[in-house]
Scaffold this motif. Structure first.
Motif, PDB file in Angstrom:
ATOM      1  N   LYS A 157       0.812  -1.215   0.000  1.00  0.00           N
ATOM      2  CA  LYS A 157       0.000   0.000   0.000  1.00  0.00           C
ATOM      3  C   LYS A 157       0.848   1.269   0.000  1.00  0.00           C
ATOM      4  O   LYS A 157       0.532   2.238  -0.707  1.00  0.00           O
ATOM      5  CB  LYS A 157      -0.928  -0.002   1.217  1.00  0.00           C
ATOM      6  CG  LYS A 157      -1.908   1.170   1.213  1.00  0.00           C
ATOM      7  CD  LYS A 157      -2.919   1.052   2.344  1.00  0.00           C
ATOM      8  CE  LYS A 157      -3.920   2.207   2.271  1.00  0.00           C
ATOM      9  NZ  LYS A 157      -4.940   2.113   3.331  1.00  0.00           N
ATOM     10  N   SER A 158       1.949   1.253   0.767  1.00  0.00           N
ATOM     11  CA  SER A 158       2.642   2.542   0.937  1.00  0.00           C
ATOM     12  C   SER A 158       4.166   2.479   1.004  1.00  0.00           C
ATOM     13  O   SER A 158       4.808   3.520   1.151  1.00  0.00           O
ATOM     14  CB  SER A 158       2.133   3.214   2.219  1.00  0.00           C
ATOM     15  OG  SER A 158       2.320   2.360   3.336  1.00  0.00           O
ATOM     16  N   ILE A 159       4.763   1.281   0.908  1.00  0.00           N
ATOM     17  CA  ILE A 159       6.211   1.199   1.127  1.00  0.00           C
ATOM     18  C   ILE A 159       6.981   0.842  -0.142  1.00  0.00           C
ATOM     19  O   ILE A 159       7.900   1.558  -0.547  1.00  0.00           O
ATOM     20  CB  ILE A 159       6.529   0.179   2.250  1.00  0.00           C
ATOM     21  CG1 ILE A 159       5.919   0.651   3.578  1.00  0.00           C
ATOM     22  CG2 ILE A 159       8.032  -0.005   2.395  1.00  0.00           C
ATOM     23  CD1 ILE A 159       6.120  -0.301   4.729  1.00  0.00           C
ATOM     24  N   LEU A 160       6.613  -0.255  -0.802  1.00  0.00           N
ATOM     25  CA  LEU A 160       7.403  -0.748  -1.936  1.00  0.00           C
ATOM     26  C   LEU A 160       7.294   0.160  -3.147  1.00  0.00           C
ATOM     27  O   LEU A 160       6.230   0.691  -3.471  1.00  0.00           O
ATOM     28  CB  LEU A 160       6.952  -2.170  -2.304  1.00  0.00           C
ATOM     29  CG  LEU A 160       7.178  -3.245  -1.241  1.00  0.00           C
ATOM     30  CD1 LEU A 160       6.755  -4.607  -1.780  1.00  0.00           C
ATOM     31  CD2 LEU A 160       8.640  -3.284  -0.807  1.00  0.00           C
ATOM     32  N   ASN A 161       8.431   0.300  -3.830  1.00  0.00           N
ATOM     33  CA  ASN A 161       8.526   1.150  -5.023  1.00  0.00           C
ATOM     34  C   ASN A 161       8.470   0.257  -6.269  1.00  0.00           C
ATOM     35  O   ASN A 161       9.502  -0.140  -6.811  1.00  0.00           O
ATOM     36  CB  ASN A 161       9.828   1.957  -4.958  1.00  0.00           C
ATOM     37  CG  ASN A 161      10.024   2.854  -6.166  1.00  0.00           C
ATOM     38  OD1 ASN A 161       9.091   3.096  -6.937  1.00  0.00           O
ATOM     39  ND2 ASN A 161      11.243   3.342  -6.341  1.00  0.00           N
ATOM     40  N   ILE A 162       7.235  -0.080  -6.708  1.00  0.00           N
ATOM     41  CA  ILE A 162       7.023  -0.981  -7.852  1.00  0.00           C
ATOM     42  C   ILE A 162       6.099  -0.282  -8.851  1.00  0.00           C
ATOM     43  O   ILE A 162       5.124   0.363  -8.458  1.00  0.00           O
ATOM     44  CB  ILE A 162       6.392  -2.314  -7.395  1.00  0.00           C
ATOM     45  CG1 ILE A 162       7.330  -3.049  -6.421  1.00  0.00           C
ATOM     46  CG2 ILE A 162       6.075  -3.215  -8.590  1.00  0.00           C
ATOM     47  CD1 ILE A 162       6.733  -4.285  -5.806  1.00  0.00           C
ATOM     48  N   ASP A 163       6.405  -0.412 -10.143  1.00  0.00           N
ATOM     49  CA  ASP A 163       5.560   0.195 -11.178  1.00  0.00           C
ATOM     50  C   ASP A 163       4.117  -0.292 -11.045  1.00  0.00           C
ATOM     51  O   ASP A 163       3.870  -1.478 -10.767  1.00  0.00           O
ATOM     52  CB  ASP A 163       6.090  -0.154 -12.574  1.00  0.00           C
ATOM     53  CG  ASP A 163       7.429   0.524 -12.854  1.00  0.00           C
ATOM     54  OD1 ASP A 163       7.728   1.515 -12.166  1.00  0.00           O
ATOM     55  OD2 ASP A 163       8.160   0.052 -13.742  1.00  0.00           O
ATOM     56  N   ALA A 164       3.161   0.598 -11.274  1.00  0.00           N
ATOM     57  CA  ALA A 164       1.743   0.297 -11.062  1.00  0.00           C
ATOM     58  C   ALA A 164       1.266  -0.888 -11.898  1.00  0.00           C
ATOM     59  O   ALA A 164       0.479  -1.727 -11.425  1.00  0.00           O
ATOM     60  CB  ALA A 164       0.903   1.536 -11.377  1.00  0.00           C
ATOM     61  N   GLU A 165       1.776  -1.013 -13.150  1.00  0.00           N
ATOM     62  CA  GLU A 165       1.309  -2.084 -14.028  1.00  0.00           C
ATOM     63  C   GLU A 165       1.819  -3.461 -13.595  1.00  0.00           C
ATOM     64  O   GLU A 165       1.299  -4.483 -14.051  1.00  0.00           O
ATOM     65  CB  GLU A 165       1.706  -1.808 -15.480  1.00  0.00           C
ATOM     66  CG  GLU A 165       3.200  -1.784 -15.747  1.00  0.00           C
ATOM     67  CD  GLU A 165       3.789  -0.392 -15.621  1.00  0.00           C
ATOM     68  OE1 GLU A 165       4.885  -0.169 -16.132  1.00  0.00           O
ATOM     69  OE2 GLU A 165       3.139   0.485 -14.985  1.00  0.00           O
ATOM     70  N   ARG A 166       2.814  -3.503 -12.710  1.00  0.00           N
ATOM     71  CA  ARG A 166       3.342  -4.795 -12.232  1.00  0.00           C
ATOM     72  C   ARG A 166       2.964  -5.058 -10.776  1.00  0.00           C
ATOM     73  O   ARG A 166       3.378  -6.060 -10.201  1.00  0.00           O
ATOM     74  CB  ARG A 166       4.869  -4.843 -12.371  1.00  0.00           C
ATOM     75  CG  ARG A 166       5.383  -4.626 -13.775  1.00  0.00           C
ATOM     76  CD  ARG A 166       4.818  -5.644 -14.742  1.00  0.00           C
ATOM     77  NE  ARG A 166       5.457  -6.951 -14.619  1.00  0.00           N
ATOM     78  CZ  ARG A 166       4.955  -8.066 -15.141  1.00  0.00           C
ATOM     79  NH1 ARG A 166       3.782  -8.048 -15.755  1.00  0.00           N
ATOM     80  NH2 ARG A 166       5.595  -9.207 -15.020  1.00  0.00           N
ATOM     81  N   MET A 167       2.188  -4.175 -10.177  1.00  0.00           N
ATOM     82  CA  MET A 167       1.843  -4.316  -8.761  1.00  0.00           C
ATOM     83  C   MET A 167       1.003  -5.568  -8.491  1.00  0.00           C
ATOM     84  O   MET A 167       1.242  -6.290  -7.512  1.00  0.00           O
ATOM     85  CB  MET A 167       1.091  -3.073  -8.281  1.00  0.00           C
ATOM     86  CG  MET A 167       0.762  -3.087  -6.794  1.00  0.00           C
ATOM     87  SD  MET A 167       2.228  -3.101  -5.736  1.00  0.00           S
ATOM     88  CE  MET A 167       2.741  -1.393  -5.844  1.00  0.00           C
ATOM     89  N   ASP A 168       0.014  -5.857  -9.346  1.00  0.00           N
ATOM     90  CA  ASP A 168      -0.836  -7.034  -9.140  1.00  0.00           C
ATOM     91  C   ASP A 168      -0.018  -8.327  -9.231  1.00  0.00           C
ATOM     92  O   ASP A 168      -0.243  -9.280  -8.473  1.00  0.00           O
ATOM     93  CB  ASP A 168      -1.972  -7.062 -10.165  1.00  0.00           C
ATOM     94  CG  ASP A 168      -3.031  -6.007  -9.888  1.00  0.00           C
ATOM     95  OD1 ASP A 168      -3.104  -5.543  -8.729  1.00  0.00           O
ATOM     96  OD2 ASP A 168      -3.772  -5.643 -10.820  1.00  0.00           O
ATOM     97  N   VAL A 169       0.934  -8.355 -10.153  1.00  0.00           N
ATOM     98  CA  VAL A 169       1.807  -9.524 -10.287  1.00  0.00           C
ATOM     99  C   VAL A 169       2.649  -9.699  -9.030  1.00  0.00           C
ATOM    100  O   VAL A 169       2.817 -10.812  -8.511  1.00  0.00           O
ATOM    101  CB  VAL A 169       2.722  -9.379 -11.530  1.00  0.00           C
ATOM    102  CG1 VAL A 169       3.783 -10.468 -11.551  1.00  0.00           C
ATOM    103  CG2 VAL A 169       1.891  -9.423 -12.799  1.00  0.00           C
ATOM    104  N   ALA A 170       3.189  -8.590  -8.517  1.00  0.00           N
ATOM    105  CA  ALA A 170       4.006  -8.644  -7.303  1.00  0.00           C
ATOM    106  C   ALA A 170       3.195  -9.164  -6.120  1.00  0.00           C
ATOM    107  O   ALA A 170       3.685  -9.962  -5.306  1.00  0.00           O
ATOM    108  CB  ALA A 170       4.571  -7.260  -6.997  1.00  0.00           C
ATOM    109  N   LYS A 171       1.923  -8.742  -6.002  1.00  0.00           N
ATOM    110  CA  LYS A 171       1.063  -9.221  -4.917  1.00  0.00           C
ATOM    111  C   LYS A 171       0.806 -10.722  -5.033  1.00  0.00           C
ATOM    112  O   LYS A 171       0.802 -11.451  -4.032  1.00  0.00           O
ATOM    113  CB  LYS A 171      -0.261  -8.464  -4.935  1.00  0.00           C
ATOM    114  CG  LYS A 171      -0.167  -7.015  -4.504  1.00  0.00           C
ATOM    115  CD  LYS A 171      -1.531  -6.332  -4.571  1.00  0.00           C
ATOM    116  CE  LYS A 171      -1.449  -4.880  -4.128  1.00  0.00           C
ATOM    117  NZ  LYS A 171      -2.756  -4.193  -4.226  1.00  0.00           N
ATOM    118  N   LEU A 172       0.585 -11.191  -6.270  1.00  0.00           N
ATOM    119  CA  LEU A 172       0.342 -12.622  -6.483  1.00  0.00           C
ATOM    120  C   LEU A 172       1.548 -13.441  -6.055  1.00  0.00           C
ATOM    121  O   LEU A 172       1.419 -14.475  -5.385  1.00  0.00           O
ATOM    122  CB  LEU A 172       0.018 -12.864  -7.967  1.00  0.00           C
ATOM    123  CG  LEU A 172      -0.336 -14.295  -8.370  1.00  0.00           C
ATOM    124  CD1 LEU A 172      -1.582 -14.770  -7.628  1.00  0.00           C
ATOM    125  CD2 LEU A 172      -0.550 -14.375  -9.887  1.00  0.00           C
TER     126      LEU A 172
END
Length: 515
Positions: free
Chosen positions: A112-127
């Motif tokens: 939500k507020s810490i990791l610096n990940i591109d928005a288009e790859r955020m869902d993949v990172a969560k998975l």
């Protein structure tokens, strides 16, 4: 004298495994970096890269349970071993649930507020993060089985499983290279599935192999033993979690200030550090049960001797490979990778220095754990483990470069090793700090400096290339062997080495009398 035959056999088996797995693992990393690209590779090492840290946490908790298993074996108490296993199964099931809840809560705030990940790859990172949580739970509930394998010193099974893991990782890398699906999702899912598969194999094997592996909670549950193991396991787990947060937190702190590209450099550095560290951790794995069993049998002097000798030999084995690799790091990385991420070279070199410091004291925590009195020790080292993250965060805020993180951790390792580790080993085990400094630290430091200076000669004579690499390896190897023989070993240790080599030769080349 340490039981040379068994140590020789176990060490030889584990080194044979490394000879097969190391190059497979490094080549698999090369394929994955090329297939994912620096950004996605950085995302994986930031989020799912904690799967690598699961191995560390799993090994740490298995060592705690193994302490009780090996201690009971030293006492010759089979009934107690069954109770220890059943209590361990219950204990680690609840630990697993606790860690799952903790990780899911932490994940909410991280994304939500810490990791610096591109928005288009955020869902993949969560998975990928959820894959990690599943792997973590399976890892934790399988700790009792790892402990049984280690307590029985069954290094042949460990070696076979390691080779299988390396081959499957290479298969995953090849699949990800050519798949049409999202490569990062595919890699994260398959790595999590691999962890689960390997742990299931361990469980099936142990139930069929070892008599104490019988799950019957009502029959073998021991309330007093549960309290003792819970107390020991809680303090051990605190230290393990602090180490895990420290290791994984490095990637988060780097990511906040510098992004996923620098995480890719960190991932490559961790790969090289891990592969080289395997050479020395092999001997530690062979000696760990000896240390615990010696304490269980009331042989404190043998336990101390195994700890001192193990630290020295483990350091020598790591330094043998680290010195030439440290010098020729730029050329080696360019040979290995198609594209070397920025900061990889400096990260690798600084991480190898950290590994050398750790290796010099590597068996002393096992000796402290063998006494069973780890509460105060774990409190101190847990605090020290977390401090560098806060210090690095402050330094990054005022503009320091990424490699500052590793300089801070080098300082932390020096303070921890020469402070709490030596202090508690003296207090709980009776090891003289002066003796350890003289026998291990001084000898190791002097040999490292001498060999490093000799190994710089080809660097000054030849241009960068294969000739200079070969010359550096040759000069480093010869000067290291001579230095260790004449300055690194005591008379008794030379005799032990000779006994081990004779044991190996006799196994490989039976004499005419044996025929």
């Amino acid at each position: 004298m340490i039981e040379a035959n068994r140590v020789a056999k176990n060490t030889a088996i584990l080194y044979a495994r490394m000879a097969i797995t190391m190059f497979i693992s490094l080549y698999a990393t090369r394929l994955i970096l090329a297939a994912l690209g620096a950004s996605d590779f950085g995302i994986f090492n930031l989020v799912a890269g904690a799967i690598v840290m699961l191995t560390f946490l799993n090994n740490a908790m298995a060592a705690a349970t193994q302490r009780f298993m090996s201690f009971a074996q030293g006492e010759g108490n089979e009934g107690k071993q069954k109770s220890i296993f059943n209590v361990s199964v219950v204990l680690h099931f609840f630990i697993g649930l606790f860690i799952v809840v903790l990780l899911e809560l932490a994940g909410y705030f991280l994304f939500k507020s810490i990791l610096n990940i591109d928005a288009e790859r955020m869902d993949v990172a969560k998975l990928i993060y959820h894959f990690l949580v599943v792997s973590m739970f399976v890892n934790v509930i399988s700790v009792p089985y790892d402990a049984v394998i280690n307590a029985h010193e069954n290094m042949l099974f460990v070696a076979i499983l390691g080779i299988l893991e390396a081959i499957l990782k290479l298969s995953i890398a090849l699949y990800v290279t050519y798949t049409g699906f999202d490569k990062l999702v595919s890699y994260g899912f398959l790595m999590a599935a691999l962890a689960i598969l390997l742990l299931l194999i361990r469980r099936i094997y142990c139930h069929n192999k070892y008599i104490e592996v019988q799950i019957n909670i009502r029959k073998y549950y021991d309330k007093n033993l549960f309290k003792e193991m819970t107390a020991f396991g809680s303090w051990s787990l605190m230290g393990s979690i602090a180490g895990l947060v420290s290791s994984y937190g490095q990637g988060i702190v780097i990511n906040i200030f510098f992004g996923t590209i620098i995480n890719a450099a960190q991932g490559v550095a961790n790969q090289i550090s891990g592969q080289l560290g395997a050479f020395s951790s092999t001997m530690q794995k062979a000696l760990g049960p000896v240390i615990a069993k010696s304490e269980g049998a009331g042989k404190r002097e043998l336990m101390i001797k195994a700890s001192v000798t193990g630290s020295k030999f483990s350091y020598f084995l790591l330094a043998f490979f680290v010195i030439p690799v440290f010098i020729e790091m730029p050329y080696i990385l360019n040979l290995w990778l198609k594209e070397v991420p920025e900061y990889t070279i400096v990260f690798c070199r600084l991480l190898l220095i950290i590994n050398l410091i750790d290796q010099m004291f590597t068996t002393l925590p096992s000796a402290i754990g063998a006494t069973g009195n780890i509460k105060d020790y774990q409190k101190v080292v847990s605090i020290l483990a977390l401090l560098p993250l806060f210090i690095s965060y402050i330094l990054f805020t005022i503009g320091y470069p990424p490699q500052t993180l590793y300089f801070v951790f080098i300082g932390q390792r020096i303070i921890r090793s020469f402070g709490p580790i030596l202090y508690f080993t003296k207090k709980l085990c009776g090891l003289s700090p002066i003796y350890f400094l003289k026998e291990v630290v001084f000898r190791s430091f002097a040999i490292t400096i001498g060999v490093a200076l000799m190994s710089l000669l080809p660097f000054l004579i030849f241009d960068i290339g294969m000739i200079r690499l070969g010359s550096t390896l040759l000069v480093s190897s010869l000067s290291f062997i001579v230095s260790v023989k004449w300055f690194g070993l005591s008379v008794e240790e030379e005799a032990q080495i000779g006994s081990i080599f004779k044991s190996i030769i006799n196994r490989l080349l039976p004499t005419s009398k044996q025929k």
